[in-house]
Motif scaffolding. Structure first.
Motif, PDB file in Angstrom:
ATOM      1  N   ALA A  69     -31.919  18.677   0.545  1.00  0.00           N
ATOM      2  CA  ALA A  69     -30.944  18.463  -0.531  1.00  0.00           C
ATOM      3  C   ALA A  69     -31.311  17.288  -1.433  1.00  0.00           C
ATOM      4  O   ALA A  69     -31.343  17.428  -2.652  1.00  0.00           O
ATOM      5  N   ALA A  70     -31.593  16.141  -0.863  1.00  0.00           N
ATOM      6  CA  ALA A  70     -31.882  14.955  -1.676  1.00  0.00           C
ATOM      7  C   ALA A  70     -33.164  15.125  -2.481  1.00  0.00           C
ATOM      8  O   ALA A  70     -33.198  14.853  -3.687  1.00  0.00           O
ATOM      9  N   GLY A  71     -34.225  15.574  -1.830  1.00  0.00           N
ATOM     10  CA  GLY A  71     -35.498  15.755  -2.535  1.00  0.00           C
ATOM     11  C   GLY A  71     -35.420  16.791  -3.630  1.00  0.00           C
ATOM     12  O   GLY A  71     -35.985  16.606  -4.712  1.00  0.00           O
ATOM     13  N   MET A  72     -34.715  17.877  -3.369  1.00  0.00           N
ATOM     14  CA  MET A  72     -34.594  18.920  -4.387  1.00  0.00           C
ATOM     15  C   MET A  72     -33.694  18.479  -5.530  1.00  0.00           C
ATOM     16  O   MET A  72     -33.955  18.822  -6.682  1.00  0.00           O
ATOM     17  N   ALA A  73     -32.674  17.714  -5.243  1.00  0.00           N
ATOM     18  CA  ALA A  73     -31.813  17.195  -6.314  1.00  0.00           C
ATOM     19  C   ALA A  73     -32.627  16.313  -7.253  1.00  0.00           C
ATOM     20  O   ALA A  73     -32.515  16.411  -8.476  1.00  0.00           O
ATOM     21  N   GLU A  74     -33.481  15.485  -6.675  1.00  0.00           N
ATOM     22  CA  GLU A  74     -34.335  14.618  -7.489  1.00  0.00           C
ATOM     23  C   GLU A  74     -35.362  15.439  -8.269  1.00  0.00           C
ATOM     24  O   GLU A  74     -35.561  15.234  -9.459  1.00  0.00           O
ATOM     25  N   ALA A  75     -36.017  16.378  -7.616  1.00  0.00           N
ATOM     26  CA  ALA A  75     -37.065  17.169  -8.267  1.00  0.00           C
ATOM     27  C   ALA A  75     -36.509  18.069  -9.361  1.00  0.00           C
ATOM     28  O   ALA A  75     -37.166  18.272 -10.380  1.00  0.00           O
TER      29      ALA A  75
END
Length: 191
Positions: A69-75
């Motif tokens: 979730a966090a990495g995809m939100a940033e990407a």
């Protein structure tokens, strides 16, 4: 109060399945054993999940979802059209999981689900293919879906393989995998 008990039972079942699957092969872990380990009624898995496969799918999603979730939100927030950034966001949790025995269990279970094409009603955004198709706007939805499915099949199978679990993946192997996935997702469309 009843809802609180249901949530507690659900979490106990997930934890029990995780403990059993750490020490036993998937096919040898029964619904009855999971319920016994969780200290619940023998029908609890069916009540809360519907099946052993749905329980394991929920376990995978419960444990892996927050990592993506966090990495995809940033990407997807900063440069949603950057395929290399998307692939890096996909690979980062796999690398973290591969370094941990419980994480490797989750990768093995995920690989089993992907290879077995188990039908699971995924709840989390990044577990549903429709969330990925729009991330390749230069492609039709169908072509984007096919490419993401191939990319995930490859990544999941590499990280969930017994060979990788036993020996790990070198930095060079990870870089090659990353470059291969990026190339596949960005390849020109064949008419």
């Amino acid at each position: 109060m009843v809802q609180k008990l249901a949530v507690g039972t659900r979490q106990r079942l997930l934890a029990a399945a995780e403990r059993l699957l750490l020490s036993e092969p998937y096919d040898e872990v029964s619904v009855r054993a999971i319920c016994a380990e969780a200290g619940t009624n023998p029908a609890a898995v069916h009540y809360h999940f519907g099946s052993k496969e749905a329980l394991v799918g929920a376990l995978i999603e419960d444990r892996l979802g927050p990592l993506w979730a966090a990495g995809m939100a940033e990407a997807t927030g900063s440069r949603p059209d950057s395929v290399p950034a998307l692939v890096d966001a996909v690979l980062a949790p796999f690398l973290d999981l591969a370094a941990d025995p419980v994480g490797r269990l989750h990768l093995r279970l995920l690989a089993r689900f992907v290879s077995g094409r188990h039908l699971t009603a995924w709840q989390g955004r990044w577990f549903r293919m429709d969330s990925w198709t729009a991330l390749l706007p230069q492609l039709s939805a169908g072509e984007s879906r096919r490419r993401w499915m191939l990319a995930f099949d490859l990544v999941i199978m590499r990280f969930g393989s017994p060979e990788t679990e036993e020996h790990g993946m070198s930095e060079r192997a990870v870089a090659t995998l990353r470059n291969f996935v990026v190339a596949g997702l960005t390849a020109p469309v064949q008419e």
